[in-house]
Design an enzyme around this catalytic site. Sequence first.
Site, PDB file in Angstrom:
ATOM      1  N   ASN A  81      43.329  84.972 -32.567  1.00  0.00           N
ATOM      2  CA  ASN A  81      42.232  84.053 -32.320  1.00  0.00           C
ATOM      3  C   ASN A  81      42.492  83.127 -31.158  1.00  0.00           C
ATOM      4  O   ASN A  81      43.831  82.712 -31.305  1.00  0.00           O
ATOM      5  CB  ASN A  81      41.859  83.518 -33.849  1.00  0.00           C
ATOM      6  CG  ASN A  81      41.429  84.483 -34.936  1.00  0.00           C
ATOM      7  OD1 ASN A  81      40.481  85.261 -34.544  1.00  0.00           O
ATOM      8  ND2 ASN A  81      41.768  84.335 -35.979  1.00  0.00           N
ATOM      9  N   GLU A  99      42.471  78.401 -36.123  1.00  0.00           N
ATOM     10  CA  GLU A  99      42.712  77.107 -36.816  1.00  0.00           C
ATOM     11  C   GLU A  99      43.965  76.483 -36.450  1.00  0.00           C
ATOM     12  O   GLU A  99      44.063  75.163 -36.314  1.00  0.00           O
ATOM     13  CB  GLU A  99      42.766  77.402 -38.333  1.00  0.00           C
ATOM     14  CG  GLU A  99      41.416  77.972 -38.883  1.00  0.00           C
ATOM     15  CD  GLU A  99      41.689  78.422 -40.330  1.00  0.00           C
ATOM     16  OE1 GLU A  99      42.656  78.265 -40.852  1.00  0.00           O
ATOM     17  OE2 GLU A  99      40.705  79.043 -40.891  1.00  0.00           O
ATOM     18  N   VAL A 100      45.159  77.061 -36.206  1.00  0.00           N
ATOM     19  CA  VAL A 100      46.367  76.585 -35.848  1.00  0.00           C
ATOM     20  C   VAL A 100      46.774  76.874 -34.311  1.00  0.00           C
ATOM     21  O   VAL A 100      46.704  77.940 -33.690  1.00  0.00           O
ATOM     22  CB  VAL A 100      47.454  77.431 -36.612  1.00  0.00           C
ATOM     23  CG1 VAL A 100      48.687  76.808 -36.230  1.00  0.00           C
ATOM     24  CG2 VAL A 100      47.032  77.164 -38.168  1.00  0.00           C
ATOM     25  N   HIS A 102      49.279  82.854 -32.159  1.00  0.00           N
ATOM     26  CA  HIS A 102      50.038  83.685 -33.248  1.00  0.00           C
ATOM     27  C   HIS A 102      49.024  85.035 -33.259  1.00  0.00           C
ATOM     28  O   HIS A 102      47.575  85.061 -32.759  1.00  0.00           O
ATOM     29  CB  HIS A 102      49.858  83.002 -34.638  1.00  0.00           C
ATOM     30  CG  HIS A 102      48.390  82.516 -35.029  1.00  0.00           C
ATOM     31  ND1 HIS A 102      48.093  81.353 -34.431  1.00  0.00           N
ATOM     32  CD2 HIS A 102      47.416  82.908 -35.827  1.00  0.00           C
ATOM     33  CE1 HIS A 102      46.929  80.861 -34.825  1.00  0.00           C
ATOM     34  NE2 HIS A 102      46.624  81.960 -35.710  1.00  0.00           N
ATOM     35  N   HIS A 149      47.958  87.860 -35.988  1.00  0.00           N
ATOM     36  CA  HIS A 149      47.946  88.243 -37.311  1.00  0.00           C
ATOM     37  C   HIS A 149      48.021  89.804 -37.471  1.00  0.00           C
ATOM     38  O   HIS A 149      47.646  90.486 -36.614  1.00  0.00           O
ATOM     39  CB  HIS A 149      46.561  88.050 -38.006  1.00  0.00           C
ATOM     40  CG  HIS A 149      45.846  86.648 -38.029  1.00  0.00           C
ATOM     41  ND1 HIS A 149      45.976  86.152 -39.166  1.00  0.00           N
ATOM     42  CD2 HIS A 149      45.535  85.838 -37.095  1.00  0.00           C
ATOM     43  CE1 HIS A 149      45.497  84.921 -38.853  1.00  0.00           C
ATOM     44  NE2 HIS A 149      45.141  84.633 -37.568  1.00  0.00           N
TER      45      HIS A 149
HETATM   46  P1  DGP Z   1      43.753  81.319 -37.108  1.00  0.00           P
HETATM   47  O1  DGP Z   1      42.548  81.212 -37.479  1.00  0.00           O
HETATM   48  O2  DGP Z   1      44.009  82.648 -36.389  1.00  0.00           O
HETATM   49  O3  DGP Z   1      44.549  79.980 -36.477  1.00  0.00           O
HETATM   50  O4  DGP Z   1      44.659  81.484 -38.393  1.00  0.00           O
HETATM   51  C1  DGP Z   1      45.695  80.813 -39.084  1.00  0.00           C
HETATM   52  C2  DGP Z   1      46.086  80.995 -40.294  1.00  0.00           C
HETATM   53  O5  DGP Z   1      47.448  80.311 -40.509  1.00  0.00           O
HETATM   54  C3  DGP Z   1      45.426  81.326 -41.376  1.00  0.00           C
HETATM   55  O6  DGP Z   1      45.234  82.855 -41.678  1.00  0.00           O
HETATM   56  C4  DGP Z   1      46.135  80.676 -42.589  1.00  0.00           C
HETATM   57  C5  DGP Z   1      47.783  80.578 -42.154  1.00  0.00           C
HETATM   58  N1  DGP Z   1      48.396  79.186 -42.219  1.00  0.00           N
HETATM   59  C6  DGP Z   1      47.849  78.055 -42.371  1.00  0.00           C
HETATM   60  N2  DGP Z   1      48.725  77.233 -42.613  1.00  0.00           N
HETATM   61  C7  DGP Z   1      49.753  77.979 -43.079  1.00  0.00           C
HETATM   62  C8  DGP Z   1      51.112  77.481 -43.732  1.00  0.00           C
HETATM   63  O7  DGP Z   1      51.483  76.480 -43.819  1.00  0.00           O
HETATM   64  N3  DGP Z   1      51.933  78.557 -44.061  1.00  0.00           N
HETATM   65  C9  DGP Z   1      51.706  79.792 -43.777  1.00  0.00           C
HETATM   66  N4  DGP Z   1      52.669  80.904 -44.084  1.00  0.00           N
HETATM   67  N5  DGP Z   1      50.362  80.069 -43.238  1.00  0.00           N
HETATM   68  C10 DGP Z   1      49.444  79.015 -42.827  1.00  0.00           C
END
Ligand code: DGP
Length: 119
Positions: free
Chosen positions: A90, A98-99, A103, A105
């Site tokens: 994403n 979101e982050v 990254h 997936h």
């Molecule tokens: P995106 O929408 O592509 O930015 O997905 C971010 C992903 O990150 C989402 O599937 C949940 C995951 N995520 C968010 N916070 C944390 C965390 O603190 N630890 C882990 N392991 N995953 C997280």
Amino acid sequence: MYDQNNIFAKILRGDIACQKIAEDKHFLSFHDVHPKAPTHALVIPKGSYENAHDFTTHASEEEIVGFWKGVNTTVTTLNLTQDGYRLIANTGPHSRQEVPHFHVHILGGHDLGPKMVMS
Ligand code: DGP
């Protein structure tokens, strides 16, 4: 502008724990905290890049190769090569990223269906 306080930057600094799968000097992979498939891993580069476009535009060739080898190492470690898997990156608001740390997936462990929906 890269946000040094995003959750994946905190994981890289060791401020927040993760369920680690693999790591080297270029990447870290770990299990997603909200899995959308039986296997749901995330792979992040060690460098500070906001999204796929930022990473591919500004990272060195060594970082880019190291990152994608990290994706492959993670896929192999998770035993996904035979049945297959889906990669999703994403990027930006329309993707609902979101982050804000680049990254990928990795989703697998069952038939993921014909669409690229995660939720
Ligand atoms: P995106 O929408 O592509 O930015 O997905 C971010 C992903 O990150 C989402 O599937 C949940 C995951 N995520 C968010 N916070 C944390 C965390 O603190 N630890 C882990 N392991 N995953 C997280």
